[in-house]
Write an enzyme that holds these catalytic residues in place. Structure first.
Site, PDB file in Angstrom:
ATOM      1  N   LYS A  15       0.832  -1.195   0.000  1.00  0.00           N
ATOM      2  CA  LYS A  15       0.000   0.000   0.000  1.00  0.00           C
ATOM      3  C   LYS A  15       0.870   1.250   0.000  1.00  0.00           C
ATOM      4  O   LYS A  15       2.000   1.243   0.459  1.00  0.00           O
ATOM      5  CB  LYS A  15      -0.944  -0.013   1.205  1.00  0.00           C
ATOM      6  N   ASP A  16       0.292   2.343  -0.481  1.00  0.00           N
ATOM      7  CA  ASP A  16       1.009   3.590  -0.673  1.00  0.00           C
ATOM      8  C   ASP A  16       1.540   4.168   0.634  1.00  0.00           C
ATOM      9  O   ASP A  16       0.971   3.953   1.703  1.00  0.00           O
ATOM     10  CB  ASP A  16       0.096   4.619  -1.339  1.00  0.00           C
ATOM     11  N   HIS A  17       2.637   4.930   0.518  1.00  0.00           N
ATOM     12  CA  HIS A  17       3.213   5.614   1.667  1.00  0.00           C
ATOM     13  C   HIS A  17       2.445   6.880   1.995  1.00  0.00           C
ATOM     14  O   HIS A  17       1.926   7.036   3.111  1.00  0.00           O
ATOM     15  CB  HIS A  17       4.684   5.943   1.383  1.00  0.00           C
TER      16      HIS A  17
END
Length: 348
Positions: free
Chosen positions: A84-86
């Site tokens: 998942k995105d930062h």
């Protein structure tokens, strides 16, 4: 005077053409929200502790390292379904092998930190494996000229009705396409597992060829309507079948978004495609002969990926100077593939 490095990634074709206006997204973490949608929950007993985590400004890799330290387990004993995105607010499941160990009594206090909240947890017999989630639900806040001028909403309704090109997003290729650059060099030398232990470079190379095929089919106008010899994917399923002839029955199902044409995840062997579809894919591979041959030499088996994504339960809601886009994508789908059809942005 210094200049920004030029990305090796092409500006792949858009199904709706170049958007007329610019937009902004991910202006703060809460403006880009992602939640995994699973088709099952932990059974309540077993050697693996499953944690449902909410993270803010924290990558999945950082989350794994933190849990490894706090729960005193090796990173290889921690499982996730997806990365998942930062710069986002994301919710995902993580499994931790606690063989012969009880669940810590103060679990939340032990694992929580700034940017990380434990939502729930439970025991399960098996490790969480990659790609087992059903879909991802997105909530994205968008502002800018495309919202103010109204072009975004009109394009949004087109995507909801007809689907989205299923491109791999720029994050698959690394910053400024660095993964693809490294993949080309590695394929030219001869791919070795020890130089690409997690397979990121191989994946980048295969993703690039897929995007090249998808872009070519958008330019030809057959990315969603099908070609003779296509292999089709059944919407909402991993089921695929070869269509020997592109007849009226198949065309009706394509129009109804019941099935989708597929493109290649390049590999060694027969991928099942034939006719005009095969000819197009071979033409793309010939233009990228070094990359395609390098992938084949790795022994990777050919696979197929849908060329089209459906927006599941799409919603649009205006708020302040912007609007919220809410939708689900089947696993493997990139929200950036949706956004690049809606507005112009240098990261898209």
């Amino acid at each position: 005077m210094s200049t920004s490095p030029v990305s090796p990634l092409p500006d792949w074709a858009r199904s709706l053409g170049q958007a007329p206006h610019s937009g902004r997204f991910r202006e703060f973490p809460e403006a880009f929200q992602v939640e995994e949608q699973m088709s099952f929950t932990p059974e309540g007993e077993g050697e693996h502790l499953w944690l449902h985590c909410e993270k803010r400004n924290l990558s999945t890799a950082q989350l794994i390292r933190h849990l490894s330290h706090q729960l005193e387990v090796a990173t290889k004993d921690i499982g996730v379904s997806g990365l998942k995105d930062h710069t986002a607010l994301t919710r995902q499941w993580v499994s931790v092998a606690l063989t012969g160990r009880p669940t810590p009594s103060g679990l939340a206090e032990q694992v929580e930190m700034e940017g990380l909240t434990l939502l729930s947890f439970g025991r399960h017999p098996r490790k969480l494996r990659r790609g087992v989630h059903r879909a991802n639900r997105f909530a994205l806040y968008v502002t800018g000229e495309a919202v103010a001028e109204g072009s975004l909403e009109a394009r949004w309704h087109e995507l909801a009705a007809h689907g989205v090109p299923n491109y791999f997003g720029p994050q698959r290729f690394g910053h400024q396409g660095s993964n693809l650059t490294r993949a080309r060099a590695l394929m030219a030398r001869g791919w070795k597992k020890k130089q690409d232990r997690d397979g990121f470079l191989l994946s980048s190379a295969r993703s690039f060829l897929f995007n090249q095929v998808l872009s070519a089919r958008i330019e030809q106008g057959n990315w969603a309507s099908g070609l003779e010899g296509d292999v089709f994917n059944l919407e909402g399923s991993a089921s695929q079948f070869a269509g020997e002839a592109l007849d009226d029955a198949l065309r009706t199902r394509l129009t109804a978004l019941d099935i989708h044409p597929t493109g290649p995840l390049w590999g060694r062997g027969d991928s099942g495609v034939g006719g005009e579809a095969l000819a197009l894919e071979r033409a793309v591979a010939e233009r990228e002969s070094s990359l395609a041959a390098g992938i084949e030499k790795t022994g990777a088996a050919p696979m197929r990926r849908p060329l089209r994504l459906c927006l599941q339960s799409p919603e649009l809601e205006y708020e302040g100077e912007g609007l919220w886009l809410r939708f689900s994508l089947a696993r493997g789908g990139f929200a950036t593939a949706v956004l690049r059809e809606l507005f112009q942005h240098p990261a898209l």
